[in-house]
Enzyme design. Structure first.
Site, PDB file in Angstrom:
ATOM      1  N   SER A 126      35.723  56.154  38.890  1.00 29.06           N
ATOM      2  CA  SER A 126      34.384  56.142  39.476  1.00 29.06           C
ATOM      3  C   SER A 126      33.375  55.405  38.606  1.00 29.06           C
ATOM      4  O   SER A 126      33.488  55.369  37.372  1.00 29.06           O
ATOM      5  CB  SER A 126      33.899  57.586  39.690  1.00 29.06           C
ATOM      6  OG  SER A 126      32.554  57.608  40.104  1.00 29.06           O
ATOM      7  N   CYS A 127      32.346  54.858  39.272  1.00 26.71           N
ATOM      8  CA  CYS A 127      31.230  54.250  38.543  1.00 26.71           C
ATOM      9  C   CYS A 127      30.400  55.321  37.834  1.00 26.71           C
ATOM     10  O   CYS A 127      29.525  54.999  37.035  1.00 26.71           O
ATOM     11  CB  CYS A 127      30.337  53.458  39.497  1.00 26.71           C
ATOM     12  SG  CYS A 127      29.665  54.430  40.872  1.00 26.71           S
ATOM     13  N   SER A 128      30.675  56.594  38.143  1.00 29.77           N
ATOM     14  CA  SER A 128      29.878  57.688  37.591  1.00 29.77           C
ATOM     15  C   SER A 128      30.577  58.473  36.490  1.00 29.77           C
ATOM     16  O   SER A 128      30.021  59.440  35.970  1.00 29.77           O
ATOM     17  CB  SER A 128      29.462  58.654  38.708  1.00 29.77           C
ATOM     18  OG  SER A 128      28.569  58.035  39.592  1.00 29.77           O
ATOM     19  N   HIS A 150      21.865  52.112  36.872  1.00 29.49           N
ATOM     20  CA  HIS A 150      22.755  53.067  37.544  1.00 29.49           C
ATOM     21  C   HIS A 150      22.467  54.514  37.137  1.00 29.49           C
ATOM     22  O   HIS A 150      21.816  55.246  37.878  1.00 29.49           O
ATOM     23  CB  HIS A 150      24.210  52.711  37.268  1.00 29.49           C
ATOM     24  CG  HIS A 150      25.185  53.386  38.183  1.00 29.49           C
ATOM     25  ND1 HIS A 150      25.528  54.720  38.069  1.00 29.49           N
ATOM     26  CD2 HIS A 150      25.894  52.921  39.231  1.00 29.49           C
ATOM     27  CE1 HIS A 150      26.404  55.031  39.004  1.00 29.49           C
ATOM     28  NE2 HIS A 150      26.648  53.946  39.737  1.00 29.49           N
TER      29      HIS A 150
END
Length: 478
Positions: free
Chosen positions: A256-258, A380
């Site tokens: 994930s980008c998170s 982000h």
């Protein structure tokens, strides 16, 4: 100029024709549901959500996704598909998206919701099942049709998902062409053509795909890459912070980008925090192991697929780690002081590898975090583990991100959670900091056109004193 062609079912067909036929079918399907009531629209959304949430479906989709893409973890993919779908459905429950959705008597404005049109959704190989459903639910909530462009490796997962969705749409008598997937072979030519022909576009995935989407000429809500940094300050509850960072770092093998990528720890709790992370299964690499790990993860500056979102034992083997603890680690830690291209661990890694920085003070931690995000991930997200309220306000004012999570598991909370106020999504904008059109989490609101009907209201004309009074008092009228 030659027309790009592909071989489909034994015949050579130009890409433009393939896409235009799909778009036309999507428009026909949209016309069929244009007069649907809110209740009927909500039923479509429920059907699509059930297609992935239904017992057995999420499991099979996770199995195929892992088999074909080779990234992530099966159990976590099942959790992701179920949790994101349930959360998104909860977010959409009771929201008005058909006809009059708001009347403001005071301003005389009535808002009427309408579709944005045929939506193109480019989705990544890291989430070939969860992301398409998540975006489809939002798009369909606004009576739009959607065409999904998966990655080549994710095609089989998306095709099976489409089969499940069409089964549910058939149950309720809704047109199947509301949801489509690009046919095999999926390639750049088809994806780029889809970007051009749809009415509205969203891209979640690689930097190249996002750039293509944002320069396609089609209205879009493409989203940025992540490189989450979390600060652990001197007042943090260290054991709790370590556990949350462990959960974030290791979820679905960091697809994930998170997922947390780096942490910045204040010096006064540095040793304690490292020890707590080790108790959570983290292995602290020595300088030689760090170099071996870097060589296994990057070749000539390019991320190596052999270690991309793989299980930790695979990473240990590829990096030639002989230490027994390394072979049994849940994740790896590398200490770092540098930031930028010459220090690849400072960027997004898509691996269960956590980069660790030591800061002399909270102010120094913010400075390090800024530099990391300016290199990769600005806009982000970042996190803070603290019990100091003043630190929360300070970092909120100083760090240029659209999501700042306090004492939370980043990978769970960034994309929405039942215990925070962010809406569920797998697509998160980074605002102008990331070159995106949106800074918020992608939601159903992005898939609506709003007609504002304005009625005459009692006239209100301000006086000059109201508008310039404070300025005149301070500087005079001359």
């Amino acid at each position: 100029m030659s027309v790009k062609k592909v071989v489909q079912k034994g015949q050579e067909v130009d890409v433009s024709t393939i896409i235009s036929k799909m778009v036309q079918r999507a428009r026909t399907a949209m016309d069929q549901i244009y007069d649907y009531s809110q209740e009927q629209v909500d039923e479509i959304v429920q059907a699509v959500a059930w297609a992935i949430y239904k017992p057995g479906n999420a499991e099979e989709l996770a199995r195929i996704a892992l088999q074909d893409t080779g990234v992530g973890r099966y159990d976590h993919k099942v959790i992701k598909k179920r949790r994101k779908t349930m959360g998104t459905l909860y977010d959409l429950k009771g929201k008005k998206t058909v006809g009059v959705i708001n009347r403001d008597v005071a301003t005389g404005i009535t808002e009427i919701a309408k579709p944005v049109g045929v939506v193109g959704a480019v989705v990544p190989s890291t989430n070939p099942g969860a992301t398409p459903v998540n975006i489809a639910m939002m798009a369909l909530k606004g009576r739009n049709a959607i065409i999904i462009a998966p990655s080549p490796k994710g095609l089989s997962t998306s095709e099976l998902l489409l089969k499940y969705i069409h089964q549910e749409l058939e149950k309720i008598g809704a047109p199947a062409d509301l949801v489509q997937v690009l046919p095999s072979p999926v390639n750049k030519a088809k994806t780029k053509e889809l970007m051009k022909q749809v009415d509205f576009l969203t891209v979640t995935g690689s930097r190249n795909n996002v750039n293509l989407g944002q320069t396609s000429g089609t209205p879009n809500v493409c989203v940025s890459e992540g490189n989450v940094v979390s600060i652990v300050d001197s007042t943090a509850k260290v054991k709790e912070a370590a556990h949350k960072i462990f959960l974030s770092k290791t979820f679905d093998n960091s697809t994930s980008c998170s997922n947390d990528n780096s942490i910045v720890i204040e010096a006064s709790v540095y040793d304690e925090m490292i020890e707590a992370l080790q108790k959570e299964g983290g292995y602290l690499c020595n300088p030689a192991e760090k170099m071996k790990l870097q060589e296994a993860m990057w070749i000539d500056g390019k991320r190596e697929s052999r270690t991309l979102a793989k299980d930790p034992e695979i990473i240990a083997r590829e990096a030639g780690m002989k230490n027994t603890k390394a072979k049994k680690a849940q994740f790896f830690m590398v200490e770092e002081t540098g930031i930028g291209e010459k220090h690849p661990f400072s960027g997004e890694k898509l691996a269960v590898v956590l980069t660790v920085y030591k800061a002399d003070s909270f102010e120094h931690a913010i400075e390090i975090t800024k530099k990391i995000l300016n290199y990769h991930g600005r806009g982000h997200s970042c996190g803070l583990h603290t019990t100091d309220e003043s630190h929360i306000e300070q970092i909120g004012l100083e760090i240029d991100v659209c999501r700042l999570l306090i004492n939370q598991v980043q990978v769970y909370g960034n994309g929405g959670s039942f215990d925070n106020g962010l809406n569920f999504t797998l697509s998160m904008g980074g605002g102008t900091w990331a070159g995106n059109n949106i800074g918020e989490n992608l939601s159903y609101k992005h898939f609506l056109n709003i007609t504002k009907v304005s009625r005459v209201i009692p006239e209100v004309v301000p006086s000059e004193e109201e508008l310039w009074g404070t300025y005149w008092n301070k500087y005079g009228r001359e």
